[in-house]
Design a protein around this motif. Structure first.
Motif, PDB file in Angstrom:
ATOM      1  N   THR A  89       0.820  -1.208   0.000  1.00  0.00           N
ATOM      2  CA  THR A  89       0.000   0.000   0.000  1.00  0.00           C
ATOM      3  C   THR A  89       0.858   1.264   0.000  1.00  0.00           C
ATOM      4  O   THR A  89       0.512   2.270  -0.620  1.00  0.00           O
ATOM      5  CB  THR A  89      -0.924   0.000   1.246  1.00  0.00           C
ATOM      6  OG1 THR A  89      -1.872  -1.061   1.126  1.00  0.00           O
ATOM      7  CG2 THR A  89      -1.680   1.306   1.387  1.00  0.00           C
ATOM      8  N   ALA A  90       1.981   1.182   0.698  1.00  0.00           N
ATOM      9  CA  ALA A  90       2.876   2.338   0.799  1.00  0.00           C
ATOM     10  C   ALA A  90       3.527   2.698  -0.534  1.00  0.00           C
ATOM     11  O   ALA A  90       4.140   3.762  -0.656  1.00  0.00           O
ATOM     12  CB  ALA A  90       3.958   2.067   1.855  1.00  0.00           C
ATOM     13  N   LEU A  91       3.389   1.841  -1.542  1.00  0.00           N
ATOM     14  CA  LEU A  91       3.966   2.126  -2.857  1.00  0.00           C
ATOM     15  C   LEU A  91       3.085   3.039  -3.706  1.00  0.00           C
ATOM     16  O   LEU A  91       3.439   3.361  -4.843  1.00  0.00           O
ATOM     17  CB  LEU A  91       4.195   0.817  -3.630  1.00  0.00           C
ATOM     18  CG  LEU A  91       5.204  -0.176  -3.051  1.00  0.00           C
ATOM     19  CD1 LEU A  91       5.339  -1.380  -3.975  1.00  0.00           C
ATOM     20  CD2 LEU A  91       6.555   0.473  -2.834  1.00  0.00           C
ATOM     21  N   PHE A  92       1.949   3.463  -3.155  1.00  0.00           N
ATOM     22  CA  PHE A  92       1.044   4.312  -3.943  1.00  0.00           C
ATOM     23  C   PHE A  92       1.793   5.535  -4.468  1.00  0.00           C
ATOM     24  O   PHE A  92       2.501   6.222  -3.733  1.00  0.00           O
ATOM     25  CB  PHE A  92      -0.148   4.763  -3.110  1.00  0.00           C
ATOM     26  CG  PHE A  92      -1.114   5.618  -3.890  1.00  0.00           C
ATOM     27  CD1 PHE A  92      -1.897   5.051  -4.876  1.00  0.00           C
ATOM     28  CD2 PHE A  92      -1.210   6.982  -3.659  1.00  0.00           C
ATOM     29  CE1 PHE A  92      -2.785   5.830  -5.623  1.00  0.00           C
ATOM     30  CE2 PHE A  92      -2.089   7.761  -4.389  1.00  0.00           C
ATOM     31  CZ  PHE A  92      -2.875   7.179  -5.373  1.00  0.00           C
ATOM     32  N   GLY A  93       1.649   5.793  -5.755  1.00  0.00           N
ATOM     33  CA  GLY A  93       2.352   6.906  -6.372  1.00  0.00           C
ATOM     34  C   GLY A  93       3.709   6.518  -6.920  1.00  0.00           C
ATOM     35  O   GLY A  93       4.434   7.363  -7.449  1.00  0.00           O
ATOM     36  N   ARG A  94       4.051   5.234  -6.809  1.00  0.00           N
ATOM     37  CA  ARG A  94       5.331   4.763  -7.336  1.00  0.00           C
ATOM     38  C   ARG A  94       5.457   5.120  -8.816  1.00  0.00           C
ATOM     39  O   ARG A  94       4.537   4.909  -9.595  1.00  0.00           O
ATOM     40  CB  ARG A  94       5.422   3.246  -7.123  1.00  0.00           C
ATOM     41  CG  ARG A  94       6.649   2.613  -7.731  1.00  0.00           C
ATOM     42  CD  ARG A  94       6.712   1.109  -7.439  1.00  0.00           C
ATOM     43  NE  ARG A  94       7.757   0.526  -8.265  1.00  0.00           N
ATOM     44  CZ  ARG A  94       7.552   0.002  -9.467  1.00  0.00           C
ATOM     45  NH1 ARG A  94       6.337  -0.052  -9.953  1.00  0.00           N
ATOM     46  NH2 ARG A  94       8.550  -0.476 -10.170  1.00  0.00           N
ATOM     47  N   LYS A  95       6.587   5.691  -9.170  1.00  0.00           N
ATOM     48  CA  LYS A  95       6.862   6.112 -10.551  1.00  0.00           C
ATOM     49  C   LYS A  95       5.804   7.084 -11.072  1.00  0.00           C
ATOM     50  O   LYS A  95       5.576   7.204 -12.270  1.00  0.00           O
ATOM     51  CB  LYS A  95       6.989   4.884 -11.476  1.00  0.00           C
ATOM     52  CG  LYS A  95       8.126   3.942 -11.077  1.00  0.00           C
ATOM     53  CD  LYS A  95       8.258   2.737 -11.964  1.00  0.00           C
ATOM     54  CE  LYS A  95       8.965   3.098 -13.256  1.00  0.00           C
ATOM     55  NZ  LYS A  95       9.328   1.877 -14.035  1.00  0.00           N
ATOM     56  N   GLY A  96       5.146   7.766 -10.154  1.00  0.00           N
ATOM     57  CA  GLY A  96       4.165   8.772 -10.528  1.00  0.00           C
ATOM     58  C   GLY A  96       2.794   8.232 -10.868  1.00  0.00           C
ATOM     59  O   GLY A  96       1.893   8.996 -11.215  1.00  0.00           O
ATOM     60  N   VAL A  97       2.603   6.920 -10.717  1.00  0.00           N
ATOM     61  CA  VAL A  97       1.319   6.301 -11.090  1.00  0.00           C
ATOM     62  C   VAL A  97       0.330   6.413  -9.928  1.00  0.00           C
ATOM     63  O   VAL A  97       0.585   5.919  -8.834  1.00  0.00           O
ATOM     64  CB  VAL A  97       1.511   4.825 -11.480  1.00  0.00           C
ATOM     65  CG1 VAL A  97       0.160   4.177 -11.767  1.00  0.00           C
ATOM     66  CG2 VAL A  97       2.423   4.716 -12.694  1.00  0.00           C
ATOM     67  N   LYS A  98      -0.804   7.054 -10.190  1.00  0.00           N
ATOM     68  CA  LYS A  98      -1.829   7.219  -9.160  1.00  0.00           C
ATOM     69  C   LYS A  98      -3.216   6.840  -9.655  1.00  0.00           C
ATOM     70  O   LYS A  98      -4.224   7.211  -9.048  1.00  0.00           O
ATOM     71  CB  LYS A  98      -1.831   8.668  -8.653  1.00  0.00           C
ATOM     72  CG  LYS A  98      -0.551   9.051  -7.915  1.00  0.00           C
ATOM     73  CD  LYS A  98      -0.642  10.440  -7.318  1.00  0.00           C
ATOM     74  CE  LYS A  98       0.616  10.777  -6.527  1.00  0.00           C
ATOM     75  NZ  LYS A  98       0.535  12.119  -5.916  1.00  0.00           N
ATOM     76  N   ARG A  99      -3.269   6.080 -10.754  1.00  0.00           N
ATOM     77  CA  ARG A  99      -4.565   5.602 -11.250  1.00  0.00           C
ATOM     78  C   ARG A  99      -4.403   4.165 -11.726  1.00  0.00           C
ATOM     79  O   ARG A  99      -3.298   3.729 -12.072  1.00  0.00           O
ATOM     80  CB  ARG A  99      -5.071   6.488 -12.388  1.00  0.00           C
ATOM     81  CG  ARG A  99      -4.126   6.593 -13.563  1.00  0.00           C
ATOM     82  CD  ARG A  99      -4.667   7.505 -14.649  1.00  0.00           C
ATOM     83  NE  ARG A  99      -5.892   6.944 -15.225  1.00  0.00           N
ATOM     84  CZ  ARG A  99      -6.614   7.563 -16.150  1.00  0.00           C
ATOM     85  NH1 ARG A  99      -6.273   8.782 -16.563  1.00  0.00           N
ATOM     86  NH2 ARG A  99      -7.695   6.996 -16.653  1.00  0.00           N
ATOM     87  N   THR A 100      -5.502   3.444 -11.710  1.00  0.00           N
ATOM     88  CA  THR A 100      -5.461   2.040 -12.126  1.00  0.00           C
ATOM     89  C   THR A 100      -6.597   1.760 -13.114  1.00  0.00           C
ATOM     90  O   THR A 100      -7.660   2.392 -13.026  1.00  0.00           O
ATOM     91  CB  THR A 100      -5.608   1.111 -10.904  1.00  0.00           C
ATOM     92  OG1 THR A 100      -6.797   1.452 -10.168  1.00  0.00           O
ATOM     93  CG2 THR A 100      -4.404   1.213  -9.991  1.00  0.00           C
ATOM     94  N   PRO A 101      -6.413   0.835 -14.065  1.00  0.00           N
ATOM     95  CA  PRO A 101      -5.140   0.166 -14.316  1.00  0.00           C
ATOM     96  C   PRO A 101      -4.195   1.088 -15.088  1.00  0.00           C
ATOM     97  O   PRO A 101      -4.642   1.929 -15.878  1.00  0.00           O
ATOM     98  CB  PRO A 101      -5.549  -1.031 -15.180  1.00  0.00           C
ATOM     99  CG  PRO A 101      -6.762  -0.531 -15.928  1.00  0.00           C
ATOM    100  CD  PRO A 101      -7.483   0.368 -14.977  1.00  0.00           C
ATOM    101  N   SER A 102      -2.909   0.936 -14.830  1.00  0.00           N
ATOM    102  CA  SER A 102      -1.881   1.671 -15.564  1.00  0.00           C
ATOM    103  C   SER A 102      -0.812   0.691 -16.009  1.00  0.00           C
ATOM    104  O   SER A 102      -0.618  -0.368 -15.382  1.00  0.00           O
ATOM    105  CB  SER A 102      -1.261   2.769 -14.690  1.00  0.00           C
ATOM    106  OG  SER A 102      -2.160   3.846 -14.512  1.00  0.00           O
ATOM    107  N   PHE A 103      -0.106   1.068 -17.079  1.00  0.00           N
ATOM    108  CA  PHE A 103       0.905   0.182 -17.659  1.00  0.00           C
ATOM    109  C   PHE A 103       2.169   0.995 -17.951  1.00  0.00           C
ATOM    110  O   PHE A 103       2.088   2.107 -18.483  1.00  0.00           O
ATOM    111  CB  PHE A 103       0.386  -0.450 -18.953  1.00  0.00           C
ATOM    112  CG  PHE A 103      -0.967  -1.096 -18.803  1.00  0.00           C
ATOM    113  CD1 PHE A 103      -1.079  -2.425 -18.411  1.00  0.00           C
ATOM    114  CD2 PHE A 103      -2.129  -0.364 -19.012  1.00  0.00           C
ATOM    115  CE1 PHE A 103      -2.326  -3.015 -18.259  1.00  0.00           C
ATOM    116  CE2 PHE A 103      -3.375  -0.942 -18.854  1.00  0.00           C
ATOM    117  CZ  PHE A 103      -3.472  -2.279 -18.474  1.00  0.00           C
ATOM    118  N   MET A 104       3.314   0.421 -17.593  1.00  0.00           N
ATOM    119  CA  MET A 104       4.585   1.090 -17.853  1.00  0.00           C
ATOM    120  C   MET A 104       5.602   0.104 -18.410  1.00  0.00           C
ATOM    121  O   MET A 104       5.572  -1.090 -18.083  1.00  0.00           O
ATOM    122  CB  MET A 104       5.135   1.747 -16.592  1.00  0.00           C
ATOM    123  CG  MET A 104       4.304   2.906 -16.076  1.00  0.00           C
ATOM    124  SD  MET A 104       5.172   3.919 -14.850  1.00  0.00           S
ATOM    125  CE  MET A 104       6.328   4.806 -15.903  1.00  0.00           C
TER     126      MET A 104
END
Length: 311
Positions: A223-238
């Motif tokens: 849960t603490a990884l929220f915002g990792r690499k700037g991602v704050k929405r789901t689903p997201s792909f990098m």
């Protein structure tokens, strides 16, 4: 009777009276001392009880307490605190990153339409996938995302295959609840979904881990990884430091089957653009490198040392 005897008798009587008075005074002093001591003990007991009650009231509860629990990492994880979930052939040339939340309706729509295509790419060695599971929907009320993530940790501890199948079942049209309905906060619901997964159906260790919250602390680390690499929405792909964008399904009246077909086609289009055509398609050859993408991203390999420097 002589005067001498009367005097002796009176003196003896006075001594008895004096002795009785002294005895009563001592008895009264002892009673007062015991009463005072009892009062002090009572005050201390009440104060101690209040202190204990305050201490207990201030102790973290539920998922806040899970932050302080012993960390148990699921098997088949890596990285700090076991928060890197990498699934697929280690020889796969690239790593696709997928960000999801167990209560997310858009994630459920993606999994129902394109989840099988994603798993096929993993099985074919086209790329590995790092799953980052968020729980931000719980911030708007409930705890189903965290509870489901803890259960996913228990499934991952069994095997990566069990994790993938259980995740698919949680997102399935049969089980996935409306995001306003916090069904996954109930262990009974999570175990009911797990009964659909052959690897988990009769696994008592898995069921015990879900009920006891064995992986609750791990879920909080995720849960603490929220915002990792700037991602704050789901689903997201990098892919590496590049965010992949999936074409939108046109807003028009259609059946669920038609929507799923279009959504899967759009997912494949996004993947083909980034990694090159799949094996069996024109010019495609799975598992032999793939594109680095328009942004020149090289993907991420062992240990997840991705070029963006994000953890």
């Amino acid at each position: 009777m002589s005067n001498r005897n009367n005097l002796a008798n009176k003196t003896a009587a006075r001594e008895r009276i004096r002795a009785e008075r002294e005895r009563q005074k001592k008895k009264e002093r002892l009673r007062r001392q015991l009463t005072a001591a009892g009062a002090v003990i009572g005050v201390l007991a009440v104060a101690g009880g209040i202190g204990y009650a305050v201490m207990k009231a201030n102790e973290p509860k539920g998922w806040e307490a899970a932050k302080e629990a012993k960390l148990v990492r699921p098997a088949h994880t890596q990285g700090k605190n076991g928060t890197e979930i990498l699934i697929g052939d280690k020889k796969a040339p690239q790593t696709l990153e997928v960000f999801e939340d167990a209560r997310c309706p858009a994630c459920a729509a993606f999994e129902q339409s394109s989840g099988k295509a994603l798993i096929k790419d993993i099985e074919d060695g086209r790329y590995r996938v790092r799953f980052t599971m968020y729980t931000f929907i719980d911030d708007h009320g409930g705890e189903g995302s965290k509870n489901a993530l803890s259960a996913l940790g228990a499934a991952l501890n069994v095997s990566p295959e069990a994790f993938l199948k259980y995740k698919s079942a949680l997102y399935s049209a049969k089980y996935h609840p409306d995001e306003r309905e916090d069904l996954y906060a109930k262990d009974s619901e999570l175990l009911k979904v797990a009964s659909e997964v052959p690897e988990l159906k009769n696994d008592k260790a898995f069921a015990t881990a879900v009920k006891k919250g064995t992986y609750d602390r791990w879920a909080m680390e995720m849960t603490a990884l929220f915002g990792r690499k700037g991602v704050k929405r789901t689903p997201s792909f990098m892919h590496g430091d590049k965010t992949l964008v999936m074409p939108q399904v046109p807003q028009q009246q259609m059946t669920q089957a038609q929507y799923n077909q279009l959504a899967q086609a759009n997912f494949k289009k996004m993947i083909d653009k980034e990694f090159g055509p799949a094996k069996g398609s024109a010019g495609g050859d799975r598992g032999k490198g793939g594109s680095t993408g328009e942004g020149g991203a090289k993907g991420i390999r062992e240990g997840e040392k991705d070029p963006s420097g994000a953890h």
